[in-house]
Design a protein around this motif. Sequence first.
Motif, mmCIF file in Angstrom:
data_model
loop_
_atom_site.group_PDB
_atom_site.id
_atom_site.type_symbol
_atom_site.label_atom_id
_atom_site.label_comp_id
_atom_site.label_asym_id
_atom_site.label_seq_id
_atom_site.Cartn_x
_atom_site.Cartn_y
_atom_site.Cartn_z
ATOM 1 N N THR A 117 0.855 -1.183 0.000
ATOM 2 C CA THR A 117 0.000 0.000 0.000
ATOM 3 C C THR A 117 0.894 1.237 0.000
ATOM 4 O OG1 THR A 117 -0.160 -0.023 2.415
ATOM 5 C CG2 THR A 117 -1.920 -1.116 1.188
ATOM 6 N N ASN A 147 -4.045 -4.638 -7.083
ATOM 7 C CA ASN A 147 -4.128 -5.668 -6.051
ATOM 8 C C ASN A 147 -5.572 -5.973 -5.648
ATOM 9 O OD1 ASN A 147 -2.530 -7.531 -4.685
ATOM 10 N ND2 ASN A 147 -2.604 -6.342 -2.790
ATOM 11 N N SER A 148 -6.514 -5.856 -6.588
ATOM 12 C CA SER A 148 -7.932 -6.140 -6.337
ATOM 13 C C SER A 148 -8.480 -5.382 -5.132
ATOM 14 C CB SER A 148 -8.155 -7.649 -6.138
ATOM 15 O OG SER A 148 -7.775 -8.369 -7.276
ATOM 16 N N THR A 149 -7.978 -4.164 -4.934
ATOM 17 C CA THR A 149 -8.331 -3.407 -3.731
ATOM 18 C C THR A 149 -8.604 -1.957 -4.092
ATOM 19 O OG1 THR A 149 -6.826 -4.826 -2.467
ATOM 20 C CG2 THR A 149 -7.550 -2.776 -1.408
ATOM 21 N N SER A 199 -3.600 0.772 -3.097
ATOM 22 C CA SER A 199 -2.880 -0.491 -3.214
ATOM 23 C C SER A 199 -2.303 -0.670 -4.603
ATOM 24 C CB SER A 199 -3.827 -1.663 -2.911
ATOM 25 O OG SER A 199 -4.296 -1.586 -1.590
ATOM 26 N N THR A 242 -8.378 3.580 0.219
ATOM 27 C CA THR A 242 -9.029 4.061 1.436
ATOM 28 C C THR A 242 -8.671 5.535 1.620
ATOM 29 O OG1 THR A 242 -7.187 3.642 2.967
ATOM 30 C CG2 THR A 242 -8.648 1.769 2.448
ATOM 31 N N ALA A 264 -13.009 -2.823 -7.772
ATOM 32 C CA ALA A 264 -11.631 -3.091 -7.371
ATOM 33 C C ALA A 264 -10.850 -3.904 -8.386
ATOM 34 C CB ALA A 264 -11.620 -3.812 -6.012
#
Length: 199
Positions: A28, A80-82, A90, A85, A60
């Motif tokens: 991250t 990273n499939s994220t 990521s 936030t 994502a």
Amino acid sequence: SKHVSHMFRRAPGFFDVVTYEGTGSATTINHNLGAVPSVVLVKQRDASRNWYWQHYALGANTWLQLNLDEVKASNGTLFNSTLPTSSVFSVSDLGGVNGSGNDYIAYLFGDLAGISKAGTYTGTGGNVGVDCGFTAGARFVIIKRADSAGDWYVYDSHRGIVGGNDPYLLLNEYDAEVTNTDYIDPLNSGFTVTSSAPA
């Protein structure tokens, strides 16, 4: 010759810029947007690479390439499939966003009421009003078809978002601006995509 420049100032909730060195392992990256980014745009600075674009509304596992007209990529390997936030975004272990020892820059845009909005709309073949929650219309607009190949159209109010022809540039091409089309119109809450816009 004529030139156009679009500049953004870092501001909480609206825009942030981050530079980082790649690790070669999924990780991250901290940011200071102070909000969850709607768009993350990453570019390697020390080699020729594409501009990778993550848009929250696409999910994502999806990303686009800003310099190409390709359809969205439906896999999460780059980011990273994220989704990001309010403090980090990521990246995977891939060279396009995180090669070991490589230098990168990331631009992060947030949704800030009355200032900026990222989102999606579905074309109908007719006029589509895109409500961004604004009160005086959109001043800078990027449009890219995501479910099929399509260009990256850029409009701004300085060159004209009016009830007639609206000049645009294509981010994925070297071409001069096009001035003889009416693909968008003004709308107090955002902008209208006209029925003549490309499908």
